[in-house]
Write a protein that holds these residues in place. Structure first.
Motif, PDB file in Angstrom:
ATOM      1  N   LEU A 101       3.739   5.405   9.040  1.00 58.22           N
ATOM      2  CA  LEU A 101       4.176   5.863   7.720  1.00 58.22           C
ATOM      3  C   LEU A 101       4.576   4.675   6.854  1.00 58.22           C
ATOM      4  CD1 LEU A 101       5.012   8.082   5.698  1.00 58.22           C
ATOM      5  CD2 LEU A 101       7.223   8.154   6.869  1.00 58.22           C
ATOM      6  N   LEU A 102       5.334   3.756   7.414  1.00 59.60           N
ATOM      7  CA  LEU A 102       5.745   2.572   6.650  1.00 59.60           C
ATOM      8  C   LEU A 102       4.539   1.728   6.256  1.00 59.60           C
ATOM      9  CD1 LEU A 102       8.984   1.585   8.575  1.00 59.60           C
ATOM     10  CD2 LEU A 102       8.814   2.480   6.237  1.00 59.60           C
ATOM     11  N   TYR A 103       3.568   1.620   7.143  1.00 55.68           N
ATOM     12  CA  TYR A 103       2.333   0.896   6.833  1.00 55.68           C
ATOM     13  C   TYR A 103       1.634   1.541   5.636  1.00 55.68           C
ATOM     14  CZ  TYR A 103      -2.491  -0.702   7.335  1.00 55.68           C
ATOM     15  OH  TYR A 103      -3.738  -1.208   7.091  1.00 55.68           O
ATOM     16  N   GLN A 104       1.538   2.861   5.658  1.00 52.18           N
ATOM     17  CA  GLN A 104       0.866   3.570   4.568  1.00 52.18           C
ATOM     18  C   GLN A 104       1.618   3.387   3.251  1.00 52.18           C
ATOM     19  OE1 GLN A 104       0.306   7.745   5.299  1.00 52.18           O
ATOM     20  NE2 GLN A 104      -0.745   8.079   3.380  1.00 52.18           N
ATOM     21  N   LEU A 105       2.930   3.461   3.288  1.00 51.50           N
ATOM     22  CA  LEU A 105       3.728   3.289   2.065  1.00 51.50           C
ATOM     23  C   LEU A 105       3.636   1.857   1.540  1.00 51.50           C
ATOM     24  CD1 LEU A 105       6.831   5.432   3.051  1.00 51.50           C
ATOM     25  CD2 LEU A 105       5.099   5.995   1.325  1.00 51.50           C
ATOM     26  N   GLU A 106       3.563   0.903   2.445  1.00 53.08           N
ATOM     27  CA  GLU A 106       3.403  -0.491   2.033  1.00 53.08           C
ATOM     28  C   GLU A 106       2.017  -0.719   1.433  1.00 53.08           C
ATOM     29  OE1 GLU A 106       3.424  -4.982   3.975  1.00 53.08           O
ATOM     30  OE2 GLU A 106       4.170  -3.311   5.173  1.00 53.08           O
ATOM     31  N   GLU A 107       0.978  -0.198   2.087  1.00 59.24           N
ATOM     32  CA  GLU A 107      -0.390  -0.332   1.588  1.00 59.24           C
ATOM     33  C   GLU A 107      -0.535   0.288   0.195  1.00 59.24           C
ATOM     34  OE1 GLU A 107      -3.701  -1.382   3.075  1.00 59.24           O
ATOM     35  OE2 GLU A 107      -2.203  -2.722   3.929  1.00 59.24           O
ATOM     36  N   SER A 108       0.195   1.370  -0.048  1.00 61.03           N
ATOM     37  CA  SER A 108       0.111   2.063  -1.332  1.00 61.03           C
ATOM     38  C   SER A 108       1.017   1.441  -2.385  1.00 61.03           C
ATOM     39  CB  SER A 108       0.479   3.538  -1.159  1.00 61.03           C
ATOM     40  OG  SER A 108      -0.386   4.157  -0.245  1.00 61.03           O
ATOM     41  N   GLY A 109       1.820   0.465  -1.999  1.00 59.20           N
ATOM     42  CA  GLY A 109       2.679  -0.225  -2.951  1.00 59.20           C
ATOM     43  C   GLY A 109       4.007   0.463  -3.226  1.00 59.20           C
ATOM     44  N   TYR A 110       4.382   1.442  -2.426  1.00 56.43           N
ATOM     45  CA  TYR A 110       5.651   2.134  -2.637  1.00 56.43           C
ATOM     46  C   TYR A 110       6.830   1.388  -2.038  1.00 56.43           C
ATOM     47  CZ  TYR A 110       3.307   6.095  -4.687  1.00 56.43           C
ATOM     48  OH  TYR A 110       2.563   6.892  -5.518  1.00 56.43           O
ATOM     49  N   VAL A 111       6.579   0.562  -1.025  1.00 54.69           N
ATOM     50  CA  VAL A 111       7.614  -0.309  -0.481  1.00 54.69           C
ATOM     51  C   VAL A 111       7.008  -1.695  -0.322  1.00 54.69           C
ATOM     52  CG1 VAL A 111       8.851   1.539   0.743  1.00 54.69           C
ATOM     53  CG2 VAL A 111       7.128   0.225   1.958  1.00 54.69           C
ATOM     54  N   THR A 112       7.843  -2.696  -0.417  1.00 53.32           N
ATOM     55  CA  THR A 112       7.376  -4.070  -0.242  1.00 53.32           C
ATOM     56  C   THR A 112       7.262  -4.377   1.246  1.00 53.32           C
ATOM     57  OG1 THR A 112       9.597  -5.027  -0.166  1.00 53.32           O
ATOM     58  CG2 THR A 112       8.580  -4.763  -2.369  1.00 53.32           C
TER      59      THR A 112
END
Length: 153
Positions: A101-112
């Motif tokens: 989940l964190l990988y997906q959010l990072e890839e999408s630019g929602y988290v650094t």
């Protein structure tokens, strides 16, 4: 030097990126021939690197003319991100799913990448020295609180 799995993963991500619809259909055997590997290597890459937690939907059709279809799920609305978080986390979450989940959010630019690294460290099984299922329940609460706090800034 990168291993074959990483090369195949990058290749598939590149052709997905070039696709107008964010969908790619592949022939497992053709791809195995292209990368001079066994077809099970393709299965391994797809099943471990293109999961729902990482933002992909994979479907396959067996038999003659069969294919594997990989589709990138785009998180393009704040509401869909929160939906994903609540759907994925629920009341408990294991370490692999939380990292996906964190990988997906990072890839999408929602988290650094820094925010993702901090969250991964905080919810690691090496830090949460508790027995299951309590560890997964605590991880879910911590991760959900951190993500909601970050995404509501």
């Amino acid at each position: 030097m990168r291993n074959v799995s990483e090369i195949i993963e990058q290749y598939l991500k590149n052709i997905l990126h070039l696709s107008d619809e964010g969908i790619v259909d592949i022939q497992r055997n053709d791809l195995a021939d292209q990368f001079d590997c066994v077809p099970s290597q393709i299965n391994y890459v797809i099943s471990t690197r293109f999961t729902l937690e990482k933002g992909y939907v994979v479907e396959s059709k067996r038999g003659g003319g069969g294919y594997i279809r990989i589709q990138k799920i785009e998180l393009n609305a704040h509401g869909s991100v929160l939906d994903l978080i609540f759907k994925t986390i629920s009341t408990e979450i294991d370490q692999g799913t939380s990292e996906g989940l964190l990988y997906q959010l990072e890839e999408s630019g929602y988290v650094t990448s820094r925010e993702a690294a901090l969250m991964k460290a905080a919810i690691s099984r090496d830090v949460l020295l508790l027995k299951l299922p309590i560890r997964d329940e605590i991880r879910a609460k911590i991760l959900k609180a951190m993500l909601i706090s970050l995404l509501n800034k």
